[in-house]
Design a protein around this motif. Structure first.
Motif, PDB file in Angstrom:
ATOM      1  N   LEU A  17      31.846  47.141  45.822  1.00 18.80           N
ATOM      2  CA  LEU A  17      32.211  45.741  45.600  1.00 18.80           C
ATOM      3  C   LEU A  17      31.024  44.931  45.102  1.00 18.80           C
ATOM      4  O   LEU A  17      31.159  44.105  44.197  1.00 18.80           O
ATOM      5  N   SER A  21      30.689  43.403  41.304  1.00 14.23           N
ATOM      6  CA  SER A  21      30.579  41.939  41.222  1.00 14.23           C
ATOM      7  C   SER A  21      29.361  41.536  40.403  1.00 14.23           C
ATOM      8  O   SER A  21      29.427  40.627  39.567  1.00 14.23           O
ATOM      9  N   LEU A  59      34.760  34.721  42.546  1.00 20.78           N
ATOM     10  CA  LEU A  59      35.789  35.554  41.913  1.00 20.78           C
ATOM     11  C   LEU A  59      36.641  34.715  40.970  1.00 20.78           C
ATOM     12  O   LEU A  59      36.944  35.123  39.845  1.00 20.78           O
ATOM     13  N   VAL A  64      38.300  36.767  37.579  1.00 16.06           N
ATOM     14  CA  VAL A  64      38.965  37.913  38.195  1.00 16.06           C
ATOM     15  C   VAL A  64      40.410  37.511  38.514  1.00 16.06           C
ATOM     16  O   VAL A  64      40.661  36.407  39.004  1.00 16.06           O
ATOM     17  N   HIS A 113      38.684  46.307  45.015  1.00 15.45           N
ATOM     18  CA  HIS A 113      37.798  47.185  44.249  1.00 15.45           C
ATOM     19  C   HIS A 113      38.430  47.559  42.914  1.00 15.45           C
ATOM     20  O   HIS A 113      37.765  47.542  41.863  1.00 15.45           O
ATOM     21  N   LEU A 116      38.189  44.539  40.549  1.00 15.13           N
ATOM     22  CA  LEU A 116      36.815  44.293  40.097  1.00 15.13           C
ATOM     23  C   LEU A 116      36.405  45.325  39.047  1.00 15.13           C
ATOM     24  O   LEU A 116      35.776  44.981  38.035  1.00 15.13           O
ATOM     25  N   THR A 119      38.102  44.497  35.802  1.00 14.24           N
ATOM     26  CA  THR A 119      37.493  43.318  35.180  1.00 14.24           C
ATOM     27  C   THR A 119      36.154  43.668  34.545  1.00 14.24           C
ATOM     28  O   THR A 119      35.841  43.228  33.429  1.00 14.24           O
ATOM     29  N   ILE A 323      29.052  39.329  47.231  1.00 16.44           N
ATOM     30  CA  ILE A 323      29.478  38.516  46.096  1.00 16.44           C
ATOM     31  C   ILE A 323      28.474  37.392  45.836  1.00 16.44           C
ATOM     32  O   ILE A 323      28.160  37.077  44.679  1.00 16.44           O
TER      33      ILE A 323
END
Length: 408
Positions: A17, A21, A59, A64, A113, A116, A119, A323
């Protein structure tokens, strides 16, 4: 001397994560990003993770597709009696979105996950899609040259290297940081229960509460339940004294049985014990309390997320801190500033280390005392207790600008 901003070639070690990020945040600002993951995602595991505003606002800002992660928007914290399940207190989050700008989301880790990763390597956000290289385990690094060597023989060079390779970080070891940690007094099970099984058995539909729910027992016993995946899954974290079974196996993926789970909590609310009989994907792990690391950066390498500040899960802030780390890197290396990699990473460490360490310590306190949990009534707060405003209302960009303004 005035410098022009220029895009960097950035290598991220680890595609969890935090790493994904960071890739999204840095890609959006025009950098070329390559991600190197030691595994192949074939055995991705996880349960729920709550993402407070200090994580979720980034986010949303990054573009996202949060709806695609099938989140549950949390409305309350609910406290239950250990033996009877009777509600002892409801702590409404109230006007949370109005106050902090975004909802308090609860995700299934795998759902988040997946989105992300999509993205980072896709075309839905600005910037050049990130490269993702699987089965690349880092075994050596030259911090001054910005070179990483992998077990498969591949060697790469980058302007900056972000080490996001988790709590057992190889990169942390390679830059000379030796973790200092103690075994916690606790161990933890996590398990999942399908809502369809709850309804079929005629049990209370906890997913409708849209809440994180706690059952607090004697000492450090604690059950934490919350819905995820559009409410179709209930996720439980079940904490118990380490002395109960003296678990020594390290890792997040140690299998456990329903009977082990039931035997550990014989006096727990009978309704929850019955739900445990429907549980699956039961894992257990030993918890550790990590001390603050002496440094996070060396040369062109910076640690982030669990590689920099592993913390106990009791404040539900692990994902948010990852994050925040990513967002800090993205902003420091945006075209608002013209730092070299080394300069920017020093500012990153200044900004992030105190903040993450404070949350890390508060999480350790909450492991021993449920009243330390962020969000409980503040009428009897003790001096120094971490508050929901301090956590969720944190102005990351303002903090960076303050530190940057004094940088030489």
């Amino acid at each position: 001397m005035t410098r022009d901003w220029k895009p960097l070639d950035i290598a991220i070690i680890g595609a969890g994560l935090g790493g994904l990020s960071a890739a999204i945040a840095l890609r959006r600002d025009g950098h070329k990003v390559r991600i190197y993951e030691r595994y192949d995602f074939a055995n991705e595991v996880g349960a729920s993770l709550s993402c407070a505003a200090n994580g979720s606002r980034h986010l949303v800002e990054w573009g996202v597709d949060v709806a695609a992660t099938k989140p549950v928007i949390l409305k309350d914290l609910i406290r239950h009696d250990w033996k009877t399940g009777e509600v002892e207190g409801v702590y409404p989050l109230g006007d949370y979105k109005e106050k902090f700008g975004v909802p308090y989301y609860n995700f299934h880790r795998i759902d988040l996950h997946t989105e992300l990763k999509k993205t980072a390597i896709g075309t839905t956000i600005p910037g050049e899609p990130c490269e993702l290289h699987l089965n690349h385990k880092a075994v050596d690094v030259d911090t001054e040259a910005g070179e990483v060597t992998f077990e498969n023989g591949v060697k790469i060079k980058a302007d900056m290297i972000i080490a996001a390779d988790g709590i057992r970080s190889q990169m942390r070891q390679l830059i000379g940081v030796v973790p200092q940690f103690d075994t916690s007094t606790s161990c933890c099970y996590r398990c999942l229960i399908n809502r369809s099984d709850v309804l079929a058995g005629g049990y209370p539909d906890f997913s409708k509460n849209e809440a994180i729910e706690f059952w607090g027992g004697r000492g450090i016993d604690k059950i934490v339940m919350s819905p995820c995946s559009n409410g179709e899954v209930l996720s439980c974290y079940c904490f118990y004294p380490a002395s109960y079974n003296n678990l020594r196996e390290d890792g997040w993926n140690n299998e456990a049985t329903v009977q082990q789970l039931l035997d550990t909590f014989p006096e727990l609310d009978p309704t929850i014990r019955e739900l445990f009989k429907k549980s699956y994907d039961i894992k257990q792990w030993r918890l550790y309390v990590h001390q603050q690391y002496p440094y996070w950066t060396k040369g062109k390498v910076a640690l982030m997320s669990d590689a920099a500040h592993p913390m106990l899960p009791d404040q539900s802030q692990g994902a948010c801190m990852a994050i925040e780390d990513a967002a800090a890197l993205g902003y420091i290396f945006s075209n608002k500033f013209t730092f070299t990699p080394e300069e920017g990473m020093k500012i990153y460490e200044q900004v992030r280390k105190d903040r993450a360490t404070k949350v890390q310590r508060a999480s350790a306190k909450a492991r021993e005392n449920l009243d330390e949990r962020i969000g409980w009534s503040s009428s009897y707060d003790r001096p120094g207790k971490l508050t929901i405003e301090e956590v969720c209302g944190y102005d990351l960009k303002g903090h960076i600008e303050q530190i940057a303004s004094t940088a030489v």
